[in-house]
Design a protein around this motif. Structure first.
Motif, mmCIF file in Angstrom:
data_model
loop_
_atom_site.group_PDB
_atom_site.id
_atom_site.type_symbol
_atom_site.label_atom_id
_atom_site.label_comp_id
_atom_site.label_asym_id
_atom_site.label_seq_id
_atom_site.Cartn_x
_atom_site.Cartn_y
_atom_site.Cartn_z
ATOM 1 N N THR A 22 0.833 -1.201 0.000
ATOM 2 C CA THR A 22 0.000 0.000 0.000
ATOM 3 C C THR A 22 0.869 1.253 0.000
ATOM 4 N N THR A 23 1.972 1.219 0.709
ATOM 5 C CA THR A 23 2.880 2.373 0.761
ATOM 6 C C THR A 23 3.469 2.670 -0.613
ATOM 7 N N ASP A 24 3.959 1.630 -1.296
ATOM 8 C CA ASP A 24 4.522 1.833 -2.632
ATOM 9 C C ASP A 24 3.452 2.248 -3.634
ATOM 10 N N LEU A 25 2.277 1.643 -3.529
ATOM 11 C CA LEU A 25 1.173 2.001 -4.410
ATOM 12 C C LEU A 25 0.806 3.474 -4.229
ATOM 13 N N ALA A 26 0.709 3.897 -2.992
ATOM 14 C CA ALA A 26 0.368 5.293 -2.691
ATOM 15 C C ALA A 26 1.412 6.245 -3.265
ATOM 16 N N ALA A 27 2.686 5.912 -3.075
ATOM 17 C CA ALA A 27 3.758 6.781 -3.585
ATOM 18 C C ALA A 27 3.680 6.909 -5.102
ATOM 19 N N ARG A 28 3.443 5.802 -5.795
ATOM 20 C CA ARG A 28 3.376 5.843 -7.259
ATOM 21 C C ARG A 28 2.137 6.582 -7.754
ATOM 22 N N ALA A 29 1.051 6.505 -6.992
ATOM 23 C CA ALA A 29 -0.184 7.180 -7.401
ATOM 24 C C ALA A 29 -0.222 8.634 -6.932
ATOM 25 N N GLY A 30 0.741 9.039 -6.086
ATOM 26 C CA GLY A 30 0.804 10.416 -5.623
ATOM 27 C C GLY A 30 -0.215 10.760 -4.550
ATOM 28 N N VAL A 31 -0.514 9.778 -3.680
ATOM 29 C CA VAL A 31 -1.447 10.004 -2.571
ATOM 30 C C VAL A 31 -0.830 9.448 -1.295
ATOM 31 N N THR A 32 -1.479 9.715 -0.175
ATOM 32 C CA THR A 32 -0.985 9.163 1.087
ATOM 33 C C THR A 32 -1.356 7.683 1.179
ATOM 34 N N SER A 33 -0.676 6.975 2.072
ATOM 35 C CA SER A 33 -0.995 5.553 2.282
ATOM 36 C C SER A 33 -2.423 5.367 2.767
ATOM 37 N N ALA A 34 -2.874 6.252 3.654
ATOM 38 C CA ALA A 34 -4.242 6.153 4.171
ATOM 39 C C ALA A 34 -5.260 6.344 3.046
ATOM 40 N N THR A 35 -5.012 7.305 2.170
ATOM 41 C CA THR A 35 -5.916 7.538 1.036
ATOM 42 C C THR A 35 -5.930 6.337 0.106
ATOM 43 N N ALA A 36 -4.759 5.799 -0.198
ATOM 44 C CA ALA A 36 -4.683 4.630 -1.079
ATOM 45 C C ALA A 36 -5.441 3.460 -0.462
ATOM 46 N N TRP A 37 -5.248 3.215 0.820
ATOM 47 C CA TRP A 37 -5.925 2.100 1.483
ATOM 48 C C TRP A 37 -7.437 2.281 1.434
ATOM 49 N N ARG A 38 -7.931 3.497 1.776
ATOM 50 C CA ARG A 38 -9.378 3.760 1.759
ATOM 51 C C ARG A 38 -9.950 3.581 0.351
#
Length: 152
Positions: A22-38
């Motif tokens: 989730t952390t790597d996904l968030a970084a690549r998508a340009g959002v926070t980890s919490a936003t990516a998870w939600r």
């Protein structure tokens, strides 16, 4: 459910690399980890993201032959379709089952270690399936393109 640009970025990155954290996904998508998870949870709940899975290269494991079989069933028995599908689910070398409307009723993808093994599967498992009216076999020579991704 409407998806926006953030959802599309997350889905594109998951399609490219389904095992991203989730952390790597968030970084690549340009959002926070919490936003990516939600967002990922919301996409799962909406049924858009149904899961993440491993893609196995059967050839790398020694399964060299893949054959597509197209079946027309004898539908004079009202149970023909269900009985055929129940029987074919018992053949472990069948890796895909598709049903159609039209002249062809069912298509199977079958894998085998080599041609001798395929002949055994065909003779002992395929030809014994119930309600077959016609079979057409297509031997896979090469796969030019195979993708599950969509232009999102």
């Amino acid at each position: 459910m409407q998806i926006d640009d953030i959802d599309r970025r997350l889905l594109r990155h998951l399609l490219a690399e389904p095992d991203l954290s989730t952390t790597d996904l968030a970084a690549r998508a340009g959002v926070t980890s919490a936003t990516a998870w939600r967002r990922i949870e919301r996409l799962r709940e909406a049924g858009i993201l149904r899961g993440q899975h491993a893609i196995i290269d059967w050839r790398a494991l020694g399964w060299e032959v893949e054959v597509s079989l197209r079946f027309t069933l004898d539908k004079t028995d009202p149970r023909a379709f269900d009985e055929f599908l129940a029987a074919v689910r018992e053949v472990p070398e069948v890796i895909e089952i598709q049903t159609f409307l039209g002249r062809v009723d069912v298509r199977l993808n079958v894998i085998a270690r080599d041609m001798r093994h395929y002949q055994e599967i065909y003779r002992d498992r395929i030809l014994t399936l119930p309600h077959i009216a016609d079979i057409e076999s297509l031997m896979l020579v090469s796969t030019i393109r195979k993708t599950e991704s969509l232009p999102i």
